[in-house]
Design a protein around this motif. Structure first.
Motif, PDB file in Angstrom:
ATOM      1  N   PHE A   1       0.734  -1.288  -0.205  1.00 56.60           N
ATOM      2  CA  PHE A   1      -0.008  -0.133   0.109  1.00 56.60           C
ATOM      3  C   PHE A   1       0.982   1.378   0.030  1.00 56.60           C
ATOM      4  O   PHE A   1       2.134   1.064   0.233  1.00 56.60           O
ATOM      5  N   PHE A   2       0.319   2.455  -0.386  1.00 54.13           N
ATOM      6  CA  PHE A   2       1.133   3.632  -0.509  1.00 54.13           C
ATOM      7  C   PHE A   2       0.111   4.680   0.072  1.00 54.13           C
ATOM      8  O   PHE A   2      -0.956   4.670  -0.045  1.00 54.13           O
ATOM      9  N   ILE A   3       0.904   5.754   0.286  1.00 53.23           N
ATOM     10  CA  ILE A   3       0.198   7.101   0.915  1.00 53.23           C
ATOM     11  C   ILE A   3       0.484   8.408   0.222  1.00 53.23           C
ATOM     12  O   ILE A   3       1.892   8.376  -0.210  1.00 53.23           O
ATOM     13  N   CYS A   4      -0.337   8.956  -0.519  1.00 53.58           N
ATOM     14  CA  CYS A   4       0.022  10.167  -1.273  1.00 53.58           C
ATOM     15  C   CYS A   4       0.369  11.208  -0.529  1.00 53.58           C
ATOM     16  O   CYS A   4      -0.242  11.429   0.386  1.00 53.58           O
ATOM     17  N   ILE A   5       1.348  12.080  -1.276  1.00 54.56           N
ATOM     18  CA  ILE A   5       1.760  13.195  -0.569  1.00 54.56           C
ATOM     19  C   ILE A   5       1.469  14.174  -1.651  1.00 54.56           C
ATOM     20  O   ILE A   5       1.776  13.981  -2.707  1.00 54.56           O
ATOM     21  N   ASN A   6       0.479  15.219  -1.507  1.00 57.72           N
ATOM     22  CA  ASN A   6      -0.028  16.013  -2.408  1.00 57.72           C
ATOM     23  C   ASN A   6      -1.142  15.493  -3.306  1.00 57.72           C
ATOM     24  O   ASN A   6      -1.052  14.312  -3.146  1.00 57.72           O
ATOM     25  N   ASP A   7      -1.966  16.093  -3.978  1.00 58.20           N
ATOM     26  CA  ASP A   7      -2.725  15.406  -4.894  1.00 58.20           C
ATOM     27  C   ASP A   7      -2.140  14.788  -6.155  1.00 58.20           C
ATOM     28  O   ASP A   7      -1.197  15.257  -6.616  1.00 58.20           O
ATOM     29  N   GLN A   8      -2.482  13.678  -6.191  1.00 57.97           N
ATOM     30  CA  GLN A   8      -1.912  12.657  -7.380  1.00 57.97           C
ATOM     31  C   GLN A   8      -2.879  12.370  -8.310  1.00 57.97           C
ATOM     32  O   GLN A   8      -3.187  10.955  -8.517  1.00 57.97           O
ATOM     33  N   PRO A   9      -3.511  13.094  -9.358  1.00 60.34           N
ATOM     34  CA  PRO A   9      -4.418  12.659 -10.244  1.00 60.34           C
ATOM     35  C   PRO A   9      -3.999  11.631 -11.419  1.00 60.34           C
ATOM     36  O   PRO A   9      -4.698  11.103 -11.924  1.00 60.34           O
ATOM     37  N   GLU A  10      -2.667  11.512 -11.482  1.00 64.87           N
ATOM     38  CA  GLU A  10      -2.101  10.472 -12.575  1.00 64.87           C
ATOM     39  C   GLU A  10      -2.133   9.082 -11.828  1.00 64.87           C
ATOM     40  O   GLU A  10      -1.856   8.062 -12.618  1.00 64.87           O
ATOM     41  N   LEU A  11      -2.475   9.136 -10.823  1.00 61.28           N
ATOM     42  CA  LEU A  11      -2.701   7.675 -10.115  1.00 61.28           C
ATOM     43  C   LEU A  11      -4.206   7.280 -10.195  1.00 61.28           C
ATOM     44  O   LEU A  11      -4.473   6.289 -10.003  1.00 61.28           O
ATOM     45  N   ASN A  12      -5.342   8.264 -10.537  1.00 58.28           N
ATOM     46  CA  ASN A  12      -6.554   7.864 -10.735  1.00 58.28           C
ATOM     47  C   ASN A  12      -6.564   7.132 -12.042  1.00 58.28           C
ATOM     48  O   ASN A  12      -5.769   7.086 -12.995  1.00 58.28           O
ATOM     49  N   TYR A  13      -8.028   6.636 -12.251  1.00 55.29           N
ATOM     50  CA  TYR A  13      -8.416   5.864 -13.390  1.00 55.29           C
ATOM     51  C   TYR A  13      -8.229   6.966 -14.478  1.00 55.29           C
ATOM     52  O   TYR A  13      -8.624   8.025 -14.355  1.00 55.29           O
ATOM     53  N   GLY A  14      -7.588   6.494 -15.614  1.00 54.61           N
ATOM     54  CA  GLY A  14      -7.287   7.715 -17.072  1.00 54.61           C
ATOM     55  C   GLY A  14      -6.087   8.426 -16.585  1.00 54.61           C
ATOM     56  O   GLY A  14      -5.527   9.015 -17.707  1.00 54.61           O
ATOM     57  N   GLY A  15      -5.112   7.999 -15.582  1.00 55.14           N
ATOM     58  CA  GLY A  15      -3.930   8.840 -15.161  1.00 55.14           C
ATOM     59  C   GLY A  15      -2.924   8.007 -16.050  1.00 55.14           C
ATOM     60  O   GLY A  15      -2.846   7.027 -16.510  1.00 55.14           O
ATOM     61  N   LYS A  16      -1.962   8.668 -16.174  1.00 59.07           N
ATOM     62  CA  LYS A  16      -0.706   8.344 -17.031  1.00 59.07           C
ATOM     63  C   LYS A  16       0.379   7.535 -16.505  1.00 59.07           C
ATOM     64  O   LYS A  16       1.252   7.419 -17.071  1.00 59.07           O
ATOM     65  N   ARG A  17       0.233   7.410 -14.979  1.00 58.27           N
ATOM     66  CA  ARG A  17       1.422   6.797 -14.344  1.00 58.27           C
ATOM     67  C   ARG A  17       1.613   5.411 -14.666  1.00 58.27           C
ATOM     68  O   ARG A  17       2.780   4.881 -15.094  1.00 58.27           O
TER      69      ARG A  17
END
Length: 189
Positions: free
Chosen positions: A127-143
């Motif tokens: 598991f991981f915890i986000c620091i700041n908003d990370q929209p690229e980890l959402n569905y459709g994101g490019k990570r």
């Protein structure tokens, strides 16, 4: 008056019990991180995480990976997270189906807790915890090239200072030189 008082007590007790069963603490050697899980929105992911917690599988695990803007030189899509898992142990529960942020409505914002994965359908216990908003980890994101994102399932409600302290640790690439022990993860009763 008695009916109103009874209703009030019932409301307080039920609200307290529903809060406690959804709140957990990650006890680390550098401080505690308190978070809530969203069983109603991400039932598969939360259920999987709770299985590991209930079996004390995270006792003695580590935050071992820190991803900062300065330590991912070859990735064009930058993120900021700290990642935890047990080391030297096998994940003995079956992997779970991937609950995307499109399905759950949860997003990767500052303090979001989410499950790590390689391919879709390989989620186990990392598991991981986000620091700041990370929209690229959402569905459709490019990570991730598959665009399916990661399975968010909770939110830090206290202890982001501890998360930032872990993120600031000295690394070799993205691996902490001194892993931070997770003493245990437990439900708040």
């Amino acid at each position: 008056m008695r009916t109103i008082l009874s209703f009030f007590l019932f409301a307080v007790l039920t609200s307290c019990s529903s809060v406690s069963k959804n709140h957990y603490v990650i006890e680390t050697e550098v401080g505690d991180i308190t978070f809530e899980v969203y069983q109603d929105k991400a039932p598969i992911t939360v259920g999987n995480f709770i299985k590991y917690v209930d079996q004390a599988e995270f006792d003695g695990a580590y935050f071992y990976r820190v991803v900062r803007l300065d330590n991912q030189p070859v990735n064009p899509v930058k993120i900021e997270v700290i990642q935890g898992d047990f080391t030297g142990k096998e994940h003995y529960f079956p992997v779970i189906a991937h609950e995307t942020t499109l399905e759950t409505g949860l997003t990767h914002k500052n303090g979001t807790i989410s499950m790590g994965r390689f391919d879709v359908g390989t989620t186990a216990a990392e598991f991981f915890i986000c620091i700041n908003d990370q929209p690229e980890l959402n569905y459709g994101g490019k990570r991730n090239p598959d665009g399916q994102g990661f399975a968010a399932f909770g939110q830090v409600i206290d202890g982001m200072d501890v998360v930032l302290k872990i993120q600031a640790g000295e690394t070799d690439s993205q691996i902490l030189k001194k892993k931070i022990e997770i003493k245990r993860i437990y439900a708040i009763k």
